[in-house]
Motif scaffolding. Sequence first.
Motif, PDB file in Angstrom:
ATOM      1  N   THR A  70      31.034  38.343  34.664  1.00  0.00           N
ATOM      2  CA  THR A  70      32.348  38.566  35.262  1.00  0.00           C
ATOM      3  C   THR A  70      32.967  39.849  34.715  1.00  0.00           C
ATOM      4  O   THR A  70      33.514  40.654  35.478  1.00  0.00           O
ATOM      5  CB  THR A  70      33.284  37.363  34.992  1.00  0.00           C
ATOM      6  OG1 THR A  70      32.678  36.188  35.519  1.00  0.00           O
ATOM      7  CG2 THR A  70      34.650  37.569  35.628  1.00  0.00           C
ATOM      8  N   ALA A  71      32.868  40.051  33.408  1.00  0.00           N
ATOM      9  CA  ALA A  71      33.435  41.257  32.795  1.00  0.00           C
ATOM     10  C   ALA A  71      32.740  42.517  33.307  1.00  0.00           C
ATOM     11  O   ALA A  71      33.402  43.511  33.621  1.00  0.00           O
ATOM     12  CB  ALA A  71      33.322  41.172  31.270  1.00  0.00           C
ATOM     13  N   MET A  72      31.422  42.481  33.408  1.00  0.00           N
ATOM     14  CA  MET A  72      30.699  43.662  33.894  1.00  0.00           C
ATOM     15  C   MET A  72      31.038  43.944  35.359  1.00  0.00           C
ATOM     16  O   MET A  72      31.232  45.091  35.741  1.00  0.00           O
ATOM     17  CB  MET A  72      29.202  43.494  33.684  1.00  0.00           C
ATOM     18  CG  MET A  72      28.812  43.645  32.223  1.00  0.00           C
ATOM     19  SD  MET A  72      27.039  43.718  31.942  1.00  0.00           S
ATOM     20  CE  MET A  72      26.674  41.992  31.717  1.00  0.00           C
ATOM     21  N   ASN A  73      31.124  42.908  36.182  1.00  0.00           N
ATOM     22  CA  ASN A  73      31.493  43.096  37.588  1.00  0.00           C
ATOM     23  C   ASN A  73      32.926  43.585  37.722  1.00  0.00           C
ATOM     24  O   ASN A  73      33.215  44.492  38.502  1.00  0.00           O
ATOM     25  CB  ASN A  73      31.318  41.792  38.378  1.00  0.00           C
ATOM     26  CG  ASN A  73      29.869  41.440  38.588  1.00  0.00           C
ATOM     27  OD1 ASN A  73      28.979  42.294  38.533  1.00  0.00           O
ATOM     28  ND2 ASN A  73      29.600  40.170  38.813  1.00  0.00           N
ATOM     29  N   TRP A  74      33.824  42.999  36.937  1.00  0.00           N
ATOM     30  CA  TRP A  74      35.226  43.402  36.965  1.00  0.00           C
ATOM     31  C   TRP A  74      35.356  44.863  36.549  1.00  0.00           C
ATOM     32  O   TRP A  74      36.073  45.633  37.171  1.00  0.00           O
ATOM     33  CB  TRP A  74      36.021  42.500  36.022  1.00  0.00           C
ATOM     34  CG  TRP A  74      37.502  42.723  36.024  1.00  0.00           C
ATOM     35  CD1 TRP A  74      38.417  42.184  36.856  1.00  0.00           C
ATOM     36  CD2 TRP A  74      38.234  43.549  35.115  1.00  0.00           C
ATOM     37  NE1 TRP A  74      39.669  42.602  36.525  1.00  0.00           N
ATOM     38  CE2 TRP A  74      39.590  43.443  35.467  1.00  0.00           C
ATOM     39  CE3 TRP A  74      37.883  44.365  34.035  1.00  0.00           C
ATOM     40  CZ2 TRP A  74      40.588  44.119  34.786  1.00  0.00           C
ATOM     41  CZ3 TRP A  74      38.875  45.040  33.352  1.00  0.00           C
ATOM     42  CH2 TRP A  74      40.208  44.908  33.728  1.00  0.00           C
ATOM     43  N   ASN A  75      34.635  45.222  35.515  1.00  0.00           N
ATOM     44  CA  ASN A  75      34.673  46.591  35.011  1.00  0.00           C
ATOM     45  C   ASN A  75      34.191  47.573  36.072  1.00  0.00           C
ATOM     46  O   ASN A  75      34.797  48.617  36.282  1.00  0.00           O
ATOM     47  CB  ASN A  75      33.812  46.682  33.745  1.00  0.00           C
ATOM     48  CG  ASN A  75      33.991  47.983  33.023  1.00  0.00           C
ATOM     49  OD1 ASN A  75      33.357  48.970  33.366  1.00  0.00           O
ATOM     50  ND2 ASN A  75      34.859  47.989  32.033  1.00  0.00           N
ATOM     51  N   ARG A  76      33.135  47.238  36.752  1.00  0.00           N
ATOM     52  CA  ARG A  76      32.561  48.108  37.783  1.00  0.00           C
ATOM     53  C   ARG A  76      33.528  48.250  38.967  1.00  0.00           C
ATOM     54  O   ARG A  76      33.766  49.347  39.452  1.00  0.00           O
ATOM     55  CB  ARG A  76      31.220  47.551  38.243  1.00  0.00           C
ATOM     56  CG  ARG A  76      30.437  48.431  39.152  1.00  0.00           C
ATOM     57  CD  ARG A  76      29.024  47.932  39.448  1.00  0.00           C
ATOM     58  NE  ARG A  76      28.837  46.493  39.475  1.00  0.00           N
ATOM     59  CZ  ARG A  76      28.227  45.782  38.517  1.00  0.00           C
ATOM     60  NH1 ARG A  76      27.763  46.380  37.439  1.00  0.00           N
ATOM     61  NH2 ARG A  76      28.072  44.482  38.631  1.00  0.00           N
TER      62      ARG A  76
END
Length: 174
Positions: A70-76
Amino acid sequence: MLNDDEKSLFLNWLDENGATVIKVARAYTLTSEECQDLAQEILLQAWQSLPNFERKAAPATWFYRVALQTAMNWNRKDKPRRSRQQPLLEVQAIATDCVDSAEQAQHRDTVEQLYKAINQLPKTDAALVLLYLDELSYREMAEVLGISENNVGVKLNRAKKVLNELMKGQSHEP
């Protein structure tokens, strides 16, 4: 809709892994507002994903994986907006009633510097460092990230070197 057992399971996981959610969110954001937004997104994703939990992995491993993905997707997704935004200087009050307030302030500064350095790492390396800081075994890290234990060791050593450079104030291009 989740049944009572799933709701109870989720609440237990939240009690056990709530600090992990904040830690992951903090490593992937620049401000406390963004951290809170991401933490809420992680909890929402975990809640929505709970019916898909197949119990093949340990609950903590699954929860960590949801948080990191979730954090990596949110960051992207959020990167264009954040590239135009400068973080505000966040001021934390120093406890005046503690004798070691200077030591606490120095510790807080070191932790802030560490999180800023982690934020500069490639996101998969940041995830690996967070898992390391949570004292997960190489096997557990491999399970969360979906890579081999040997790959964990190699990537972790590289990430530690880059993190060490960043903590010393040297710039590093990923």
